[in-house]
Design a protein around this motif. Structure first.
Motif, PDB file in Angstrom:
ATOM      1  N   LYS A  39      -7.018  -0.302   1.796  1.00  0.00           N
ATOM      2  CA  LYS A  39      -7.177  -0.071   3.148  1.00  0.00           C
ATOM      3  C   LYS A  39      -6.878   1.515   3.599  1.00  0.00           C
ATOM      4  CE  LYS A  39      -6.151  -2.152   6.725  1.00  0.00           C
ATOM      5  NZ  LYS A  39      -5.884  -3.551   7.464  1.00  0.00           N
ATOM      6  N   SER A  40      -6.063   2.151   3.898  1.00  0.00           N
ATOM      7  CA  SER A  40      -5.473   3.024   4.830  1.00  0.00           C
ATOM      8  C   SER A  40      -5.545   3.717   4.285  1.00  0.00           C
ATOM      9  CB  SER A  40      -3.964   2.813   4.793  1.00  0.00           C
ATOM     10  OG  SER A  40      -3.309   2.816   3.443  1.00  0.00           O
ATOM     11  N   ASP A  77      -1.398   3.894 -12.949  1.00  0.00           N
ATOM     12  CA  ASP A  77      -0.144   3.367 -12.229  1.00  0.00           C
ATOM     13  C   ASP A  77       0.679   4.761 -11.862  1.00  0.00           C
ATOM     14  OD1 ASP A  77       1.918   1.931 -11.595  1.00  0.00           O
ATOM     15  OD2 ASP A  77       1.786   0.925 -14.017  1.00  0.00           O
ATOM     16  N   ALA A  78       1.126   4.097 -10.124  1.00  0.00           N
ATOM     17  CA  ALA A  78       1.986   5.078  -9.266  1.00  0.00           C
ATOM     18  C   ALA A  78       3.003   5.244  -9.987  1.00  0.00           C
ATOM     19  CB  ALA A  78       1.217   4.880  -8.171  1.00  0.00           C
ATOM     20  N   GLU A  89      -5.581   5.088  -8.308  1.00  0.00           N
ATOM     21  CA  GLU A  89      -5.816   4.492  -7.763  1.00  0.00           C
ATOM     22  C   GLU A  89      -5.962   3.567  -9.141  1.00  0.00           C
ATOM     23  OE1 GLU A  89      -6.179   1.667  -4.992  1.00  0.00           O
ATOM     24  OE2 GLU A  89      -7.121   1.421  -6.795  1.00  0.00           O
ATOM     25  N   GLY A 147       6.408   7.756   7.246  1.00  0.00           N
ATOM     26  CA  GLY A 147       5.068   7.157   8.210  1.00  0.00           C
ATOM     27  C   GLY A 147       4.990   6.662   9.128  1.00  0.00           C
ATOM     28  N   ASP A 174       1.618  -7.311   7.924  1.00  0.00           N
ATOM     29  CA  ASP A 174       1.615  -5.758   7.173  1.00  0.00           C
ATOM     30  C   ASP A 174       1.343  -5.935   5.257  1.00  0.00           C
ATOM     31  OD1 ASP A 174       2.566  -2.846   6.170  1.00  0.00           O
ATOM     32  OD2 ASP A 174       4.147  -4.356   5.862  1.00  0.00           O
ATOM     33  N   VAL A 215       0.590   3.112  -1.221  1.00  0.00           N
ATOM     34  CA  VAL A 215       0.467   2.247  -2.196  1.00  0.00           C
ATOM     35  C   VAL A 215       0.873   1.159  -1.144  1.00  0.00           C
ATOM     36  CG1 VAL A 215       0.674   3.562  -4.399  1.00  0.00           C
ATOM     37  CG2 VAL A 215       2.172   2.374  -3.204  1.00  0.00           C
TER      38      VAL A 215
HETATM   39  N1  LIG Z   1       3.799   3.512   7.764  1.00  0.00           N
HETATM   40  C1  LIG Z   1       3.501   2.795   8.828  1.00  0.00           C
HETATM   41  O1  LIG Z   1       2.940   2.138   9.949  1.00  0.00           O
HETATM   42  C2  LIG Z   1       2.623   1.275   8.395  1.00  0.00           C
HETATM   43  C3  LIG Z   1       1.399   0.589   9.260  1.00  0.00           C
HETATM   44  C4  LIG Z   1       0.903  -0.189   8.039  1.00  0.00           C
HETATM   45  C5  LIG Z   1       0.504  -0.237   6.302  1.00  0.00           C
HETATM   46  N2  LIG Z   1       1.891   0.487   6.709  1.00  0.00           N
HETATM   47  C6  LIG Z   1       1.710   0.442   4.765  1.00  0.00           C
HETATM   48  O2  LIG Z   1       0.612   0.936   3.608  1.00  0.00           O
HETATM   49  C7  LIG Z   1       0.138   1.133   2.978  1.00  0.00           C
HETATM   50  C8  LIG Z   1      -1.038   0.594   2.651  1.00  0.00           C
HETATM   51  O3  LIG Z   1      -1.532  -0.411   3.464  1.00  0.00           O
HETATM   52  P1  LIG Z   1      -3.342  -0.524   3.297  1.00  0.00           P
HETATM   53  O4  LIG Z   1      -3.473  -1.993   4.309  1.00  0.00           O
HETATM   54  O5  LIG Z   1      -3.645   0.731   2.808  1.00  0.00           O
HETATM   55  O6  LIG Z   1      -2.653  -1.711   1.761  1.00  0.00           O
HETATM   56  P2  LIG Z   1      -3.558  -2.391   1.250  1.00  0.00           P
HETATM   57  O7  LIG Z   1      -4.972  -1.904   1.248  1.00  0.00           O
HETATM   58  O8  LIG Z   1      -3.903  -2.869   0.189  1.00  0.00           O
HETATM   59  O9  LIG Z   1      -3.979  -0.649  -0.035  1.00  0.00           O
HETATM   60  C9  LIG Z   1      -2.644  -0.765  -1.273  1.00  0.00           C
HETATM   61  C10 LIG Z   1      -3.436   0.405  -2.516  1.00  0.00           C
HETATM   62  O10 LIG Z   1      -2.410   0.704  -3.123  1.00  0.00           O
HETATM   63  C11 LIG Z   1      -2.842  -0.123  -4.701  1.00  0.00           C
HETATM   64  N3  LIG Z   1      -1.926   0.163  -5.088  1.00  0.00           N
HETATM   65  C12 LIG Z   1      -0.823  -0.296  -5.519  1.00  0.00           C
HETATM   66  N4  LIG Z   1      -0.642  -0.642  -6.505  1.00  0.00           N
HETATM   67  C13 LIG Z   1      -0.864   0.507  -7.470  1.00  0.00           C
HETATM   68  C14 LIG Z   1      -0.166   1.675  -8.081  1.00  0.00           C
HETATM   69  N5  LIG Z   1       1.021   0.603  -9.651  1.00  0.00           N
HETATM   70  N6  LIG Z   1      -0.622   2.714  -8.763  1.00  0.00           N
HETATM   71  C15 LIG Z   1      -1.780   3.178  -8.138  1.00  0.00           C
HETATM   72  N7  LIG Z   1      -2.274   2.050  -6.507  1.00  0.00           N
HETATM   73  C16 LIG Z   1      -1.788   0.978  -6.809  1.00  0.00           C
HETATM   74  C17 LIG Z   1      -4.034  -0.663  -4.433  1.00  0.00           C
HETATM   75  O11 LIG Z   1      -5.251  -0.837  -5.547  1.00  0.00           O
HETATM   76  P3  LIG Z   1      -4.701  -2.218  -5.926  1.00  0.00           P
HETATM   77  O12 LIG Z   1      -5.527  -3.105  -5.050  1.00  0.00           O
HETATM   78  O13 LIG Z   1      -6.090  -2.235  -6.770  1.00  0.00           O
HETATM   79  O14 LIG Z   1      -3.733  -2.826  -6.655  1.00  0.00           O
HETATM   80  C18 LIG Z   1      -4.756  -0.376  -3.128  1.00  0.00           C
HETATM   81  O15 LIG Z   1      -5.388   0.212  -3.774  1.00  0.00           O
HETATM   82  C19 LIG Z   1       1.543  -0.697   2.729  1.00  0.00           C
HETATM   83  O16 LIG Z   1       2.436  -0.577   2.188  1.00  0.00           O
HETATM   84  C20 LIG Z   1       1.597  -0.820   4.481  1.00  0.00           C
HETATM   85  O17 LIG Z   1       2.779  -1.434   4.228  1.00  0.00           O
HETATM   86  C21 LIG Z   1       2.562   1.373   6.718  1.00  0.00           C
END
Ligand SMILES: NC(=O)c1ccc[n+]([C@@H]2O[C@H](COP(=O)([O-])OP(=O)(O)OC[C@H]3O[C@@H](n4cnc5c(N)ncnc54)[C@H](OP(=O)(O)O)[C@@H]3O)[C@@H](O)[C@H]2O)c1
Ligand SMILES: NC(=O)c1ccc[n+]([C@@H]2O[C@H](COP(=O)([O-])OP(=O)(O)OC[C@H]3O[C@@H](n4cnc5c(N)ncnc54)[C@H](OP(=O)(O)O)[C@@H]3O)[C@@H](O)[C@H]2O)c1
Lengths: 344, 344
Positions: free
Chosen positions: B195-196, B240-241, B218, B314, B47, B267
């Motif tokens: 990704k998500s 920055d969120a 973003e 979520g 994760d 995020v």
């Molecule tokens: N609820 C559930 O069942 C479940 C299941 C799987 C995952 N998740 C969660 O979903 C979230 C996203 O997963 P993902 O795989 O999509 O992660 P990811 O690909 O790493 O995407 C996170 C995004 O958030 C951006 N971000 C980070 N810090 C930020 C900020 N301060 N302001 C604005 N944007 C920011 C990142 O931008 P940069 O790359 O530019 O830093 C990146 O584009 C994670 O927290 C994960 O744990 C939840």
């Protein structure tokens, strides 16, 4: 007098750029900005999760609790429990009104309950006068500031102040029940014997109607019996909500495999997410009002058992929540009597 | 072979009486009960919140990360990050099927992705073969067990395994967007470049339609540009969120005072609850998919600014979420290309 941020960010000391709720420390100087309200505080209603934590950390020793509460407030500028993150609310008397505070009907001397959390309210305690171990209320001499965006309710004349304070603290919960529960629903209130639970059970009985089924899960025999005596549920289960499999089996004895349409979680202890999820049917709704809810335990817990349930975070605010809650106190004689005994 | 609990409680070692997800330690003996499934594991998809934590705790030193991951699994019997509480998922090959495992169509040798979290999946790592710092995937030799209530998706023939793994990890998010976003809505995806976020932005564009407005927030210029190039949003804000007031002002420049109907938070960092709440209109919906969400920060945050928004936890699972997500990969050439580059 400075023109300040409606959300109170001008009082955030650290970390800079955050909102008052997220801040480690806020400025609790009792000189108000032009859009703020200054209150003389009479009583704090500490959030149940926070009060329980303080009480157990201090082994119910009132002198130690006093020290701990004063310590938190002088360190953080607000009464935000560092472990639970939660606050509570207060009643106070209007001392000064900033010329740009939006509500022009408010007068110096009005008594009100704040409806925003203590976890973001600038507070100064001069003296703790009394800590009531049984109802989470702390009488103080002190002052507090309300921001422009802060919400509050002027205390009604027909309900004792401390009763209103106690009920308004959890006003968000019955207001959501009013929205979520439909006619004929099977509803379960976990921790339904407590303060918010009783209000939720009342509202669930109203909404679910004669064809619905309201089940309360309570930890203590005493609170469970009270609920049945007050006619606030069709069924009461005495059980520990931190034991999901046991809860699931007991609820199924009442509902059959279908379990519940709506589950409302009002406990004040951790680790009850899974019980809430297991007793909710697919497409059903879990409303987590408990501040001891863990986000990841809920999110991953539902996924872990493949349950497609909608899980809602208990927003403390909902439109008209204060009126709805005071309405319950006016309509239900048994609840009013009980709350007068407990909180006044 | 014993007949065991559908939810896997028979493997909980401590604390007794809890579910596998909540347990400190579960039994990862790789001898299955009659209702379990044994898998040879190829790749873990940690994760994002957990991977980020491990990576930063180890200063991106792969050898240290290997040690940390192996340590967690041997201590807890599952890959559950002790700080974030979250897990991830895996792909593996069916090695043995308990005679009472419900799905009778499954065969030894089938390849599948588990759709339940690693935070409750009994796992044994023999060897870590590779840690991919840029996509959160860890190739291993090892074995895992799936419980009777565990969900999974047999890997499709037309999509590379690691791409399917990466997409299925976050399948719950676009599935919820599909339910929540209505025609003409103004939608904001925070962390929409990840990704998500990309999958959510795609689905939001579909649901909101030509009269809707999709805004992505973003952090990195690079990811932001990618979103515009891929035509996955009408507006992209680079910000920055964790800075709520700044985010609020920038969103208002696009939407006016009305702000958004639906906000999706994707995020992987803490302290973005307030930004999400401020940019949601009264009666609007915030969907917190981010595992870094704090329940109390969300609940008290909304109350603190008097916002009557519905906040949804979520849930990683939603009916048909795997099909919907793999469908996006099939329908959108740009997303497929990008994901092949990033995850295969
Ligand atoms: N609820 C559930 O069942 C479940 C299941 C799987 C995952 N998740 C969660 O979903 C979230 C996203 O997963 P993902 O795989 O999509 O992660 P990811 O690909 O790493 O995407 C996170 C995004 O958030 C951006 N971000 C980070 N810090 C930020 C900020 N301060 N302001 C604005 N944007 C920011 C990142 O931008 P940069 O790359 O530019 O830093 C990146 O584009 C994670 O927290 C994960 O744990 C939840
Ligand atoms: N979301 C919000 O905005 C908001 C606002 C205010 C309060 N809250 C939260 O709402 C929750 C309830 O507050 P409250 O004032 O109603 O608290 P309360 O009066 O103390 O009620 C809690 C109830 O939960 C029961 N309970 C405790 N442990 C249990 C267990 N293991 N199994 C079953 N029942 C159990 C208690 O039973 P016993 O008395 O028998 O132990 C009690 O009846 C707290 O977590 C509080 O922090 C949330």
């Amino acid at each position: 007098m400075i023109k300040a941020c409606p959300f109170g960010t001008h009082r955030v000391m650290e970390p800079k750029g955050t909102m008052p709720q997220a801040a480690q420390k806020i400025d609790n100087t009792m000189t108000i900005a032009d859009n703020e309200l200054l209150l003389d505080v009479m009583t704090l209603n500490i959030d149940s999760a926070s009060f329980t934590q303080v009480k157990s950390a201090c082994n119910s020793d009132v002198a130690k609790m006093e020290e701990m509460i004063t310590g938190i407030v002088s360190e953080r500028g607000k009464m935000q429990n560092p472990v639970t993150g939660s606050g509570g609310m207060l009643i106070g008397e209007v001392k000064e009104i900033g010329p740009n505070f939006p509500d022009k009907t408010l007068k110096v001397g009005d008594k009100l309950a704040t409806l925003v959390s203590l976890s973001l309210t600038p507070l100064k305690i001069e003296k703790i006068k009394n800590i009531n171990l049984s109802n989470d209320q702390v009488d103080i001499d002190g002052q507090a500031v309300l921001f422009e965006s802060g919400i509050y309710s002027v205390l009604p004349a027909d309900i004792p102040e401390k009763l209103a304070l106690a009920a308004l603290d959890v006003a968000g919960a019955p207001a959501q029940v009013e929205r979520l529960v439909k006619k004929g629903d099977t509803v379960c209130i976990i921790g339904g014997g407590g303060k918010s639970g009783i209000l939720c059970a009342y509202q669930a009985m109203v909404n679910a109607g004669p064809d619905g089924k309201v089940i309360v899960i309570e930890y203590s025999e005493e609170n469970a019996k009270r609920i049945l005596d007050m006619n606030l549920a069709h069924h009461v289960i005495v059980a520990d909500a931190t034991k999901p499999v046991e809860i699931y089996e007991k609820v199924k004895e009442i509902t059959g495999e279908d379990v519940c349409d709506v589950v409302i979680n009002n406990v004040n202890v951790p680790n009850t997410e899974m019980s809430s999820i297991l007793i909710t049917k697919d497409d059903g709704i879990v409303y987590f009002f408990s501040m001891a809810t863990s986000f990841t335990k809920a999110a991953l817990g539902a996924e872990g058992v493949g349950k497609d349930v909608q899980m809602i975070v208990g927003n403390g605010y909902a439109k008209n929540h204060a009126d709805l809650t005071l309405g319950i106190i006016r309509d239900s004689e048994v609840i009013r009597e009980l709350f007068e005994k407990l909180y006044v």
